[in-house]
Write an enzyme that holds these catalytic residues in place. Structure first.
Site, mmCIF file in Angstrom:
data_model
loop_
_atom_site.group_PDB
_atom_site.id
_atom_site.type_symbol
_atom_site.label_atom_id
_atom_site.label_comp_id
_atom_site.label_asym_id
_atom_site.label_seq_id
_atom_site.Cartn_x
_atom_site.Cartn_y
_atom_site.Cartn_z
ATOM 1 N N THR A 80 59.589 6.459 75.293
ATOM 2 C CA THR A 80 58.509 7.186 75.947
ATOM 3 C C THR A 80 57.700 7.899 74.871
ATOM 4 O OG1 THR A 80 59.897 9.157 76.258
ATOM 5 C CG2 THR A 80 59.846 7.552 78.056
ATOM 6 N N GLY A 81 56.397 7.952 75.064
ATOM 7 C CA GLY A 81 55.538 8.579 74.070
ATOM 8 C C GLY A 81 54.395 9.331 74.718
ATOM 9 N N GLU A 83 51.132 8.664 74.493
ATOM 10 C CA GLU A 83 50.060 7.823 75.013
ATOM 11 C C GLU A 83 50.547 6.591 75.764
ATOM 12 O OE1 GLU A 83 50.797 6.131 70.872
ATOM 13 O OE2 GLU A 83 50.862 8.085 71.868
ATOM 14 N N ALA A 84 51.814 6.238 75.628
ATOM 15 C CA ALA A 84 52.321 5.035 76.284
ATOM 16 C C ALA A 84 53.835 5.083 76.398
ATOM 17 C CB ALA A 84 51.899 3.790 75.501
ATOM 18 N N VAL A 86 57.272 2.355 76.713
ATOM 19 C CA VAL A 86 57.655 0.988 76.410
ATOM 20 C C VAL A 86 58.899 0.629 77.226
ATOM 21 C CG1 VAL A 86 58.253 -0.678 74.619
ATOM 22 C CG2 VAL A 86 56.742 1.246 74.071
ATOM 23 N N LYS A 109 54.499 -2.519 76.689
ATOM 24 C CA LYS A 109 53.921 -1.219 76.356
ATOM 25 C C LYS A 109 52.821 -0.908 77.356
ATOM 26 C CE LYS A 109 52.385 1.505 72.388
ATOM 27 N NZ LYS A 109 52.147 1.492 70.925
ATOM 28 N N ASP A 233 48.962 5.415 60.867
ATOM 29 C CA ASP A 233 50.017 6.326 61.317
ATOM 30 C C ASP A 233 51.367 5.805 60.830
ATOM 31 O OD1 ASP A 233 50.987 8.597 62.632
ATOM 32 O OD2 ASP A 233 51.390 7.477 64.479
ATOM 33 N N ASN A 238 57.687 4.185 62.387
ATOM 34 C CA ASN A 238 56.871 3.095 62.918
ATOM 35 C C ASN A 238 57.153 1.782 62.205
ATOM 36 O OD1 ASN A 238 55.599 4.635 64.847
ATOM 37 N ND2 ASN A 238 53.895 5.197 63.530
ATOM 38 N N ASP A 250 53.613 -0.044 66.579
ATOM 39 C CA ASP A 250 52.692 1.048 66.941
ATOM 40 C C ASP A 250 51.387 0.951 66.162
ATOM 41 O OD1 ASP A 250 54.538 1.989 68.737
ATOM 42 O OD2 ASP A 250 55.374 3.489 67.385
#
Length: 299
Positions: A80-81, A83-84, A86, A109, A233, A238, A250
């Site tokens: 979980t993030g 902006e999105a 998965v 995603k 990033d 990542n 990512d």
């Protein structure tokens, strides 16, 4: 099927009944009943629901399931993030006739819409990008519900586009299977035992393997730079460590090094983050040397 025909006149030829056989008599069909009652965590494959340009680049890996009879089963959350989120998806089809059964695991995603505004750094990342639709541009600037929906779709497509470009260039990224709105399906990078591959920050490789990881990473960063791009990033969180190889993930914020006013800053930050990681593991890496090496690929 049989039929009898009376001659019109004496001596008229008799017509064989085969002349009147229908097409259904000439072929034998075998029908297999399909249970269309899917579980709540299942759906029919969306492979053919999306336009051709929204499916992965060719030549496609042999594991990609393209059968319209396939079923997608959601197996759980991978990450979980802001902006999105998965999810782990199994796309599978049973054996039908001579066609064998096939299945593959995918990472789905799904970019958020309402909550997408929590990605605070998005403004700096998208400098240099353009939105063709002026209505969409105004909506995004005002952060309306429509604007947030457009933004999430743009982030999903930006990652889709980046994965396609980098996959074709030979950069170690997950194969992009398809995109459908704000959902991006891609190759699931496993650990060889059914689980997800760990992030680079989570592993303690031997000195020899650490050196191999760095050479792979530098090669990937060089290919990005050759295309005029920076990850934007990049960090050991990542990058996945799948056995003896690394895989970049990512990528929605991929930076145009020249087109973005802060492109050089993002590239240098990527170099700093990765040099710091490898140095902390005992492999001395000079971030400035890495930066200069990548710049030589850009210009």
């Amino acid at each position: 099927m049989s039929a009898s025909v009376s001659p019109r006149a004496s001596g008229a030829p008799q017509l064989s009944s085969d002349v009147f056989r229908t097409e259904s008599d000439l072929y034998e069909f075998e029908f297999q009943q399909v249970d269309e009652n899917l579980a709540p965590n299942q759906r029919w494959t969306t492979w053919l629901d999306v336009e051709r340009g929204s499916r992965g680049p060719e030549p496609r890996p042999s594991w990609v399931v393209t059968a319209q009879a396939a079923i997608d089963t959601e197996l759980g959350v991978l990450k979980t993030g802001k902006e999105a989120d998965v999810f782990l998806i199994e796309r599978a089809v049973e054996a039908i006739g001579d066609a064998p059964a096939q299945s593959s695991l995918l990472a789905a995603k799904r970019y958020r819409t309402e909550e997408h505004r929590s990605f605070h750094r998005s403004t700096a990342y998208v400098e240099g990008r353009r939105t063709r639709n002026s209505r969409d541009s105004r909506a995004m600037a005002k952060k309306t519900q429509h604007g947030r929906s457009v933004a999430s779709g743009q982030w999903a497509y930006a990652e889709w586009d980046a994965l396609n470009r980098l996959w074709k260039a030979g950069v170690p990224v997950p194969y992009p299977v398809q995109i459908d709105g704000t959902e991006l399906l891609m190759e699931f990078i496993d650990d060889g035992e059914g689980g997800a591959a760990p992030r680079l920050a989570q592993v303690r490789p031997s000195k020899e393997l650490l050196g191999e990881y760095f050479e792979q990473l530098r090669g990937a960063m060089r290919e990005l730079a050759r295309a005029g791009l920076a990850h934007g990033d990049l960090s050991p969180y990542n990058v996945l460590a799948q056995g003896e190889r690394i895989v970049m993930i990512d990528l929605p914020q991929v930076i145009d090094i020249v087109g973005n006013p802060k492109g050089m800053e993002f590239l240098l930050r990527d170099c700093h983050n990765m040099a710091a990681y490898f140095t902390s593991r005992g492999l001395e890496i000079d971030e400035q040397e890495l930066f200069a090496d990548l710049l030589s690929m850009v210009f």
